[in-house]
Scaffold this motif. Structure first.
Motif, short mmCIF file in Angstrom:
data_model
loop_
_atom_site.label_atom_id
_atom_site.label_comp_id
_atom_site.label_asym_id
_atom_site.label_seq_id
_atom_site.Cartn_x
_atom_site.Cartn_y
_atom_site.Cartn_z
N VAL B 276 0.03 3.77 -0.06
CA VAL B 276 -1.11 4.35 -0.77
C VAL B 276 -1.18 5.83 -0.40
O VAL B 276 -0.73 6.24 0.66
CB VAL B 276 -2.44 3.65 -0.40
N SER B 277 -1.75 6.63 -1.29
CA SER B 277 -1.81 8.07 -1.03
C SER B 277 -3.05 8.69 -1.65
O SER B 277 -3.45 8.33 -2.77
CB SER B 277 -0.57 8.76 -1.62
N PHE B 278 -3.68 9.57 -0.89
CA PHE B 278 -4.74 10.43 -1.42
C PHE B 278 -4.39 11.88 -1.08
O PHE B 278 -3.91 12.16 0.01
CB PHE B 278 -6.10 10.11 -0.78
N ALA B 279 -4.67 12.78 -2.04
CA ALA B 279 -4.46 14.21 -1.79
C ALA B 279 -5.81 14.91 -1.75
O ALA B 279 -6.74 14.53 -2.46
CB ALA B 279 -3.62 14.81 -2.91
N SER B 280 -5.89 15.93 -0.95
CA SER B 280 -7.07 16.81 -0.96
C SER B 280 -7.00 17.69 -2.20
O SER B 280 -5.97 17.75 -2.88
CB SER B 280 -7.08 17.70 0.28
N PRO B 281 -8.08 18.39 -2.53
CA PRO B 281 -7.97 19.38 -3.60
C PRO B 281 -6.94 20.45 -3.25
O PRO B 281 -6.63 20.67 -2.07
CB PRO B 281 -9.38 20.00 -3.65
N THR B 311 -2.12 12.63 2.31
CA THR B 311 -1.98 11.63 3.37
C THR B 311 -1.59 10.29 2.75
O THR B 311 -2.21 9.86 1.79
CB THR B 311 -3.29 11.48 4.16
N GLN B 312 -0.56 9.69 3.30
CA GLN B 312 -0.12 8.37 2.84
C GLN B 312 -0.30 7.36 3.97
O GLN B 312 -0.22 7.71 5.14
CB GLN B 312 1.39 8.35 2.47
N LEU B 313 -0.53 6.12 3.58
CA LEU B 313 -0.40 4.99 4.51
C LEU B 313 0.69 4.09 3.97
O LEU B 313 0.69 3.74 2.78
CB LEU B 313 -1.70 4.19 4.60
N ILE B 314 1.61 3.74 4.83
CA ILE B 314 2.70 2.84 4.46
C ILE B 314 2.53 1.54 5.24
O ILE B 314 2.16 1.55 6.41
CB ILE B 314 4.07 3.47 4.81
N LYS B 315 2.78 0.45 4.56
CA LYS B 315 2.78 -0.88 5.19
C LYS B 315 4.20 -1.40 5.09
O LYS B 315 4.83 -1.31 4.05
CB LYS B 315 1.81 -1.76 4.40
#
Lengths: 465, 465
Positions: B276-281, B311-315
């Motif tokens: 999953v990934s989220f980016a800042s502005p 930022t990503q989280l990998i499982k």
């Protein structure tokens, strides 16, 4: 930073494991979440928005305390010493702990509190007293919401240890009771009153690191030793929480509270939008049990399936990001991360360090003695006023005392509290949302808008002096 | 750590922004991902699994180089000096750069390479030479996959700068051509040869921190200054990548490569499952353009919408977690995190530090001089053998030289490479998968199994001495 009381009440803990299993597996969630998420978008009639709520002034704040174990005993001793504050009554499951706190207060030369101890329902008698204005709750996590609700329904302001509640349903219940009764319900996030956190709040409000884009928060605190706190003590109840697979971040608020206030979330400007979470396998508690307890001990009869470390990513409505972590098991040094990053620099903790465009090279951290110089320029006014006394009074380096002092001060001045109902609700929502995301393979979970749109017009927390 | 060449080829960059937009918005993804994800679960006939591939021994490794800009010029100078290695030919878009590298090699007393420069397609002529065994590719990101494919189709082993490719479709193409031609394709992750990284690999293989549960990796490297590298130079092409909203983690492999090998991912035991990934502005590049370039400059005609920090989280399949970050924009110190956490301790970088159960208190980091003592006990055999020479030869503190030396050594010995085809593929897949997750509001993305199940039987990377 807080260990909630070890001792209140044990009566309904027989079904504890089963209940946790149900919550963790998302089974109650299936029943509870949809209605919780779909909570009425308009407030029921007679209910009021509490985000900027100021209660009528109190000349003196008369406290009742529920839970005076490891955590609550410190609170009542400090509250008793604050001007305009009196601990009128104490309730605890255990007679000896209630008496011990009362004796301490007496020794301080303060009026001796009346005791309500010995039964898990005894606190209801205390709540019936008309001479109590506010209740401070320092009990095991599962008691926070029911006790806060009972206190508000009895006409008292509620001040609750972290987290505010365990489930979204409970959080909504707390919100609705506060809105209906017009009583404060503050989750007491002491870390927001840390010296570093206050300075960072001051710096970001002054624009020192530009527009805020990203934050990192954690509660990394190796607490396996608590498993030895038996038959009563924090570990006696807290340990059981680690048994649930996909338990989520069980304790998100210490790291998150400060960065959420830096970013002004749940106030005018921005709020929490969604969250994803992954947990590592759970190994450490089981290994620790094997090494430290006999084979037939309760800790060796239990599977510890909650992830040793869980990591969340939060996205705000404005698209800003927060990385949150929780680990109370792994052998590594303490950290709350306390990182806030803007277009002009980054401030971080553990160890304290800063990189600011225009102040030397931002390719190297300002740290150690150079970091300390920042206090000369940016010390928060509240810490300037109270820091010396707070350090003397103690409680996690003084943050506890400043928090308790401010609670009394705001109630006496008839001012809004520094942390409002919805901030506690949103910070605490990370737990059930992360559990759900983990159970669903990392699916994003929307934060309920506990403010029902009112975050857009709620004033930011100013620089309280 | 690497800046790929600044200079090859410009021909097809006219539509660059548009193409990026399409990739970033997931529009090609909609077309490309399903087929890419649904790539045949069985390998085409005539194709072979390359995870443990050893090519026939070469007495001498004869190199062709494509791209000798900021990055490639260092590679060819080092390759020319390694025993049993010769740089036979060099191709570059710019005549002067090709000549400069050739002159340097001549000055070292080595045979002068034949040059193929001046046009973006000229490298194909070089690839037609029968006296080249292997090709080293140090060009802009969008050229990596097509050039690697062309090299393998011409019968050469391909060694490619990071990342291996930009899209999942390209990665699959590279994998399938390597499997069909029986030629190596290694993504050259130099950081895996860092002294700290090698020591950590050695420590985790010895079980010093127990079972590995969690890792953290990053490429946090403020590179805004590259925007001034005009009309040619790394910034001339790399800057354009920052324009795309939901661009994902553009450069994931430097941090991820080492921790993936600590955790033995894509080898027997475990592999990547989802992300999953989220980016800042995105703010910093636009602000920098405003402050440093005239209003009509190309950087002020462009919107920089790629998140400043992502930022990503990998499982993993076993449920282990990796937190990955990327930020080439924000004013803060460099970090690759390089954190690996196990049941018995944590090793981390930036600064180097360790906490190990049974070695003092794990509540404090072992750092500074105490950390350095760990080298006495755990220095990796490869670094013991090569460290002194590598530091003398240089290239990011010696890691480049050790990598290049090992490439030559493995080819000459007819041994599998330290980093196989699928490792480069999986580490690079973080980019398109994170872009997709960002575009989809944080939805988890499955990693394709480029090994088609063969990771389960591929030997772990041993402790190469």
């Amino acid at each position: 930073m807080s260990n909630t009381s070890d001792n209140y009440p044990a009566s309904n803990r027989r079904d504890f494991i089963r209940t946790l299993g149900v919550i963790g597996a998302g089974v109650t969630a299936v029943g509870a979440l949809p209605s919780a998420e779909a909570a009425p978008s308009t407030r029921p009639s007679g209910a009021r928005y509490m985000g900027d709520f100021a209660a009528p002034k109190l000349e003196k704040v008369r406290w009742g305390a529920i839970g005076v174990g490891a955590r609550g005993s410190g609170h009542v001793a400090q509250l008793a010493q604050i001007e305009g504050s009196e601990v009128v009554a104490i309730s605890d499951l255990y007679d000896d702990l209630a008496k011990k706190s009362a004796d301490k207060i007496k020794k301080l030369g303060k009026p001796e509190p009346v005791l309500y101890s010995g039964s898990p329902t005894k606190y209801h008698e205390m709540l019936a007293r008309p001479d109590i204005d506010a209740v401070i709750i320092s009990t095991p996590w599962e008691e926070h919401a029911p006790m806060a609700i009972a206190a508000m329904k009895a006409g008292k302001h509620a001040f609750v240890e972290v987290p505010l509640a365990n489930t979204l349903k409970e959080i909504w219940d707390v919100v609705e009771v506060s809105e209906k009764t017009g009583k404060h319900c503050m989750m007491m996030e002491n870390v927001n009153y840390g010296r570093e956190e206050l300075m960072y709040l001051n710096m970001v409000r002054q624009g020192v690191i530009g527009e805020l884009l990203h934050a990192e928060a954690a509660y990394i605190h190796e607490l396996r030793g608590q498993m030895k706190e038996l038959p009563r003590g924090t570990g006696s109840w807290r340990t059981k929480y680690y048994s649930t697979a996909n338990g989520g971040n069980l304790y998100p608020t210490h790291g998150l509270g400060p960065v959420a206030q830096y970013m002004n979330l749940a106030r005018t400007g921005d709020t929490f939008d969604r969250l994803v979470s992954f947990a590592s396998p759970g190994r450490g508690r089981g290994l620790y049990a094997k090494e430290n307890f006999p084979a037939d001990h309760q800790w060796n009869q239990m599977k510890f399936e909650c992830g040793d470390i869980t990591t969340q990513l939060i996205k705000t409505k404005l698209g800003r990001t927060i990385m949150v972590q929780w680990d109370e098991t792994s052998p590594r040094p303490y950290s709350r991360h306390n990182l806030i990053q803007g277009t002009k620099g980054t401030l971080a903790g553990f160890p304290d360090r800063a990189a600011i465009e225009g102040r030397g090279s931002y390719h190297e951290w300002i740290e150690g003695e150079d970091f300390k110089k920042l206090y000369g320029e940016f010390e928060h006014p509240l810490y300037k006023r109270m820091g010396e006394l707070a350090v003397k009074m103690g409680g996690h380096g003084g943050m506890d005392f400043i928090m308790l002092y401010r609670m009394v001060e705001c109630l006496r001045n008839g001012e809004p509290l520094d942390q409002n109902l919805y901030e506690g609700a949103l910070w605490s929502a990370v737990r059930p949302l992360s559990a759900k995301s983990e159970a669903d393979g990392g699916e994003p979970q929307k934060f309920p808008d506990f403010t029902r749109g009112h975050w857009k017009t709620t004033k930011p927390l100013g620089i309280v002096s």
